[in-house]
Scaffold this motif. Sequence first.
Motif, short mmCIF file in Angstrom:
data_model
loop_
_atom_site.label_atom_id
_atom_site.label_comp_id
_atom_site.label_asym_id
_atom_site.label_seq_id
_atom_site.Cartn_x
_atom_site.Cartn_y
_atom_site.Cartn_z
N ASN A 60 -0.83 -1.21 -4.14
CA ASN A 60 0.23 -0.50 -4.86
C ASN A 60 -0.28 0.22 -6.10
O ASN A 60 0.52 0.67 -6.92
CB ASN A 60 1.33 -1.49 -5.29
CG ASN A 60 1.97 -2.19 -4.12
OD1 ASN A 60 2.07 -1.61 -3.03
ND2 ASN A 60 2.38 -3.42 -4.31
N LEU A 61 -1.57 0.36 -6.26
CA LEU A 61 -2.15 0.96 -7.45
C LEU A 61 -1.90 2.46 -7.47
O LEU A 61 -2.24 3.17 -6.52
CB LEU A 61 -3.66 0.67 -7.50
CG LEU A 61 -4.38 1.08 -8.77
CD1 LEU A 61 -3.96 0.19 -9.93
CD2 LEU A 61 -5.88 0.99 -8.56
N SER A 62 -1.31 2.94 -8.54
CA SER A 62 -1.06 4.38 -8.67
C SER A 62 -2.35 5.08 -9.10
O SER A 62 -3.29 4.46 -9.60
CB SER A 62 0.02 4.65 -9.72
OG SER A 62 -0.46 4.34 -11.01
N SER A 63 -2.38 6.39 -8.89
CA SER A 63 -3.55 7.18 -9.31
C SER A 63 -3.77 7.07 -10.81
O SER A 63 -4.90 6.97 -11.27
CB SER A 63 -3.36 8.65 -8.93
OG SER A 63 -3.30 8.80 -7.55
N TYR A 64 -2.68 7.07 -11.56
CA TYR A 64 -2.79 6.97 -13.02
C TYR A 64 -3.46 5.65 -13.41
O TYR A 64 -4.38 5.63 -14.23
CB TYR A 64 -1.40 7.07 -13.66
CG TYR A 64 -1.42 6.77 -15.13
CD1 TYR A 64 -1.87 7.73 -16.05
CD2 TYR A 64 -1.01 5.52 -15.61
CE1 TYR A 64 -1.90 7.44 -17.40
CE2 TYR A 64 -1.05 5.23 -16.96
CZ TYR A 64 -1.49 6.18 -17.85
OH TYR A 64 -1.54 5.89 -19.19
N HIS A 65 -2.98 4.54 -12.84
CA HIS A 65 -3.55 3.24 -13.17
C HIS A 65 -4.99 3.12 -12.69
O HIS A 65 -5.82 2.48 -13.35
CB HIS A 65 -2.67 2.11 -12.62
CG HIS A 65 -1.46 1.87 -13.46
ND1 HIS A 65 -0.22 2.32 -13.09
CD2 HIS A 65 -1.31 1.27 -14.67
CE1 HIS A 65 0.65 1.99 -14.03
NE2 HIS A 65 0.02 1.35 -15.00
N ARG A 67 -7.14 5.60 -12.55
CA ARG A 67 -7.94 6.37 -13.52
C ARG A 67 -8.12 5.60 -14.83
O ARG A 67 -9.21 5.53 -15.37
CB ARG A 67 -7.27 7.71 -13.81
CG ARG A 67 -7.88 8.87 -13.07
CD ARG A 67 -7.38 10.22 -13.61
NE ARG A 67 -5.93 10.37 -13.65
CZ ARG A 67 -5.18 10.68 -12.59
NH1 ARG A 67 -5.73 10.88 -11.42
NH2 ARG A 67 -3.87 10.80 -12.71
#
Length: 101
Positions: A60-65, A67
């Motif tokens: 569930n890791l977002s691109s923002y997190h 980065r």
Amino acid sequence: MEYANALEKLGLDLVEPPRLGRIMSEGAEARRETIRRLFYLITIAAEDAGALAVEGQSGNLSSYHARTSAASILEIGMRIEILSSAITELLEGAEKGAEAV
């Protein structure tokens, strides 16, 4: 005129040898304690990096997190490099000091 020993002949005012040895051992002990604390800080940083890496494995890791976690791990890596360089410098300084004696 004969002198009792070379130190008297040279007129040097040195710390007596037993005290000098104690001072040197106190310095060595302080250096060991500093190195131990630096390794402690490296351990904390490595654990922080490990925790971020585990979080990064989440589905569930977002691109923002991803980065921000990668940037944090990079910063931690630089911190570990600085700390390990400090340990190396302390050890090399001690070896050079021992050679000079």
